[in-house]
Write a protein that holds these residues in place. Structure first.
Motif, PDB file in Angstrom:
ATOM      1  N   PRO A   1       5.642  -1.507  -8.376  1.00 21.70           N
ATOM      2  CA  PRO A   1       6.464  -2.413  -9.180  1.00 21.70           C
ATOM      3  C   PRO A   1       5.978  -3.848  -9.018  1.00 21.70           C
ATOM      4  N   PRO A   2       6.474  -4.773  -9.820  1.00 22.18           N
ATOM      5  CA  PRO A   2       6.087  -6.177  -9.657  1.00 22.18           C
ATOM      6  C   PRO A   2       6.408  -6.670  -8.243  1.00 22.18           C
ATOM      7  N   LEU A   3       5.412  -7.277  -7.604  1.00 20.76           N
ATOM      8  CA  LEU A   3       5.544  -7.717  -6.217  1.00 20.76           C
ATOM      9  C   LEU A   3       4.818  -9.035  -6.002  1.00 20.76           C
ATOM     10  N   ARG A   4       5.345  -9.825  -5.085  1.00 20.63           N
ATOM     11  CA  ARG A   4       4.619 -10.988  -4.571  1.00 20.63           C
ATOM     12  C   ARG A   4       4.700 -10.926  -3.052  1.00 20.63           C
ATOM     13  N   PRO A   5       4.005  -9.974  -2.458  1.00 21.85           N
ATOM     14  CA  PRO A   5       4.181  -9.715  -1.029  1.00 21.85           C
ATOM     15  C   PRO A   5       3.505 -10.764  -0.154  1.00 21.85           C
ATOM     16  N   GLY A   6       4.106 -10.954   1.018  1.00 21.63           N
ATOM     17  CA  GLY A   6       3.475 -11.794   2.025  1.00 21.63           C
ATOM     18  C   GLY A   6       2.772 -10.976   3.081  1.00 21.63           C
ATOM     19  N   MET A   7       3.325  -9.777   3.365  1.00 16.88           N
ATOM     20  CA  MET A   7       2.778  -8.904   4.399  1.00 16.88           C
ATOM     21  C   MET A   7       2.547  -7.518   3.821  1.00 16.88           C
ATOM     22  N   VAL A   8       1.313  -7.027   3.920  1.00 15.50           N
ATOM     23  CA  VAL A   8       0.933  -5.726   3.375  1.00 15.50           C
ATOM     24  C   VAL A   8       0.163  -4.955   4.441  1.00 15.50           C
ATOM     25  N   THR A   9       0.516  -3.685   4.637  1.00 15.17           N
ATOM     26  CA  THR A   9      -0.254  -2.820   5.535  1.00 15.17           C
ATOM     27  C   THR A   9      -0.614  -1.527   4.828  1.00 15.17           C
ATOM     28  N   ASP A  10      -1.876  -1.139   4.966  1.00 20.80           N
ATOM     29  CA  ASP A  10      -2.381   0.139   4.458  1.00 20.80           C
ATOM     30  C   ASP A  10      -2.516   1.080   5.639  1.00 20.80           C
ATOM     31  N   LEU A  11      -1.664   2.080   5.701  1.00 25.07           N
ATOM     32  CA  LEU A  11      -1.658   3.023   6.809  1.00 25.07           C
ATOM     33  C   LEU A  11      -2.619   4.172   6.529  1.00 25.07           C
ATOM     34  N   GLY A  12      -3.569   4.377   7.443  1.00 25.11           N
ATOM     35  CA  GLY A  12      -4.601   5.387   7.225  1.00 25.11           C
ATOM     36  C   GLY A  12      -5.601   4.885   6.216  1.00 25.11           C
ATOM     37  N   CYS A  13      -6.114   3.685   6.443  1.00 27.21           N
ATOM     38  CA  CYS A  13      -6.945   3.007   5.440  1.00 27.21           C
ATOM     39  C   CYS A  13      -8.319   3.627   5.266  1.00 27.21           C
ATOM     40  N   GLY A  14      -8.784   4.430   6.232  1.00 25.01           N
ATOM     41  CA  GLY A  14     -10.095   5.055   6.107  1.00 25.01           C
ATOM     42  C   GLY A  14     -11.204   4.030   5.996  1.00 25.01           C
ATOM     43  N   THR A  15     -12.071   4.197   5.009  1.00 24.73           N
ATOM     44  CA  THR A  15     -13.198   3.282   4.838  1.00 24.73           C
ATOM     45  C   THR A  15     -12.819   2.012   4.076  1.00 24.73           C
ATOM     46  N   GLY A  16     -11.555   1.873   3.723  1.00 20.93           N
ATOM     47  CA  GLY A  16     -11.044   0.592   3.275  1.00 20.93           C
ATOM     48  C   GLY A  16     -11.195   0.239   1.818  1.00 20.93           C
ATOM     49  N   TYR A  17     -11.664   1.174   0.973  1.00 27.47           N
ATOM     50  CA  TYR A  17     -11.901   0.767  -0.405  1.00 27.47           C
ATOM     51  C   TYR A  17     -10.609   0.441  -1.139  1.00 27.47           C
ATOM     52  N   LEU A  18      -9.516   1.123  -0.819  1.00 28.57           N
ATOM     53  CA  LEU A  18      -8.245   0.783  -1.453  1.00 28.57           C
ATOM     54  C   LEU A  18      -7.606  -0.440  -0.803  1.00 28.57           C
ATOM     55  N   THR A  19      -7.831  -0.623   0.492  1.00 27.05           N
ATOM     56  CA  THR A  19      -7.294  -1.791   1.182  1.00 27.05           C
ATOM     57  C   THR A  19      -7.871  -3.068   0.591  1.00 27.05           C
TER      58      THR A  19
ATOM     59  N   GLN B   1      -8.875  -3.403  -2.421  1.00 25.07           N
ATOM     60  CA  GLN B   1      -8.248  -3.579  -3.730  1.00 25.07           C
ATOM     61  C   GLN B   1      -6.850  -4.182  -3.598  1.00 25.07           C
ATOM     62  N   LEU B   2      -6.128  -3.794  -2.543  1.00 24.00           N
ATOM     63  CA  LEU B   2      -4.825  -4.411  -2.279  1.00 24.00           C
ATOM     64  C   LEU B   2      -4.991  -5.913  -2.022  1.00 24.00           C
ATOM     65  N   ALA B   3      -6.006  -6.274  -1.232  1.00 25.44           N
ATOM     66  CA  ALA B   3      -6.249  -7.684  -0.942  1.00 25.44           C
ATOM     67  C   ALA B   3      -6.603  -8.453  -2.208  1.00 25.44           C
ATOM     68  N   ASP B   4      -7.352  -7.841  -3.110  1.00 27.38           N
ATOM     69  CA  ASP B   4      -7.707  -8.502  -4.368  1.00 27.38           C
ATOM     70  C   ASP B   4      -6.485  -8.658  -5.273  1.00 27.38           C
ATOM     71  N   ARG B   5      -5.640  -7.639  -5.270  1.00 24.92           N
ATOM     72  CA  ARG B   5      -4.467  -7.674  -6.153  1.00 24.92           C
ATOM     73  C   ARG B   5      -3.424  -8.678  -5.667  1.00 24.92           C
ATOM     74  N   PHE B   6      -3.321  -8.829  -4.342  1.00 22.03           N
ATOM     75  CA  PHE B   6      -2.316  -9.725  -3.768  1.00 22.03           C
ATOM     76  C   PHE B   6      -3.022 -10.798  -2.935  1.00 22.03           C
ATOM     77  N   PRO B   7      -3.609 -11.775  -3.583  1.00 21.30           N
ATOM     78  CA  PRO B   7      -4.460 -12.750  -2.870  1.00 21.30           C
ATOM     79  C   PRO B   7      -3.690 -13.634  -1.893  1.00 21.30           C
ATOM     80  N   ASP B   8      -2.372 -13.741  -2.051  1.00 22.35           N
ATOM     81  CA  ASP B   8      -1.588 -14.576  -1.144  1.00 22.35           C
ATOM     82  C   ASP B   8      -1.018 -13.795   0.040  1.00 22.35           C
ATOM     83  N   ALA B   9      -1.275 -12.496   0.102  1.00 23.50           N
ATOM     84  CA  ALA B   9      -0.700 -11.656   1.153  1.00 23.50           C
ATOM     85  C   ALA B   9      -1.642 -11.532   2.341  1.00 23.50           C
TER      86      ALA B   9
END
Length: 255
Positions: free
Chosen positions: A27-45, A47-55
């Motif tokens: 959903p629409p979010l403006r998160p400050g703190m984001v954690t990817d649990l079980g991030c593996g090699t990090g390709y989705l993590t 993408q999370l950082a790119d999507r939420f540049p202020d987090a």
């Protein structure tokens, strides 16, 4: 159990697709703190950082080799080694994201309310888990494990196959803690290339706890016995490619 990043990423595109679908369902979010649990090699993590540049984005994984592969690509993600089962965030999270990881853990009746309790007001828990444990790929894995000299060593190797609950159970677990709970399943038809591709797919994930419990000679014999069964269950098409249906369960819950 040790992960092999190169083996895991042999099928990166089809493995990444459900994770990208989970990202798209946020959903629409403006998160400050984001954690990817079980991030593996990090390709989705990443993408999370790119999507939420202020987090502030953290990727957590228990495997050092996977984290080393993740950290080898420059990003602003903070990579941390740790066990999801004992994870306690430094601060309440605005988004807890987990793609194809929580199915390895037991006790979902405790785990999911605990994760919801780590969220801020308005925070989101977004989870994707494989729900393919009754498919031939996993049924034949359990069948092979029970049929051979390796059976005693493998008695508990696949206990996690029974970790998933029903969608209704997840709704009942999360609804008392969340204002909204959205749960759905998607069936993917992966078109795989190469020799014994379903075996190679499982070698990066489902086969790992089996191989970890066997000496080298038994591991090789088990792999061949399992491969023989898979070839019958997943025959190659006329063009040499192999169809691999795969069901996945999605949960997006918001406090």
């Amino acid at each position: 159990m040790q992960w092999n990043p190169s083996q895991y990423e042999r099928f990166r595109a089809p493995r990444e697709r459900p994770g990208r679908d989970l990202l798209a369902a946020l959903p629409p979010l403006r998160p400050g703190m984001v954690t990817d649990l079980g991030c593996g090699t990090g390709y989705l993590t990443r993408q999370l950082a790119d999507r939420f540049p202020d987090a502030a984005v953290t990727g957590l994984d228990s495997d050092p080799a996977m984290l080393a592969r993740a950290a080898a690509i420059a990003s602003r993600v903070r990579w941390r080694q740790g066990d999801i089962a004992t994870w306690v965030p430094d601060a309440p999270q605005d988004l807890i994201f987990s793609n194809a990881a929580l199915q390895w853990l037991p006790g979902h009746d405790v785990l999911f309310p605990c994760l919801a309790g780590c969220l801020t007001d308005g925070g989101v828990l977004a989870v994707q888990m494989p729900d393919n444990f009754d498919a031939p790929s996993h049924l034949l894995l359990r069948e092979t494990a029970a049929d051979g000299p390796w059976a005693p060593a493998l008695r508990t190797a696949m206990d996690h196959h029974h970790a998933l609950l029903s969608p209704a159970d997840y709704w009942r677990l999360l609804r008392p803690h969340c204002g909204s709970v959205d749960i759905w399943s998607s069936d993917y038809l992966h078109v795989l290339e190469g020799a014994d591709p379903v075996l190679e797919w499982t070698a990066g994930t489902a086969l790992l706890p089996v191989m970890a419990r066997l000496p080298a000679d038994q591991a090789a014999a088990f792999r061949e016995a399992y491969a023989n069964r898979l070839r019958l269950a997943y025959p190659a098409e006329g063009d040499g490619r192999t169809l691999f249906p795969f069901r996945r369960l999605f949960i997006v819950a918001r406090i």
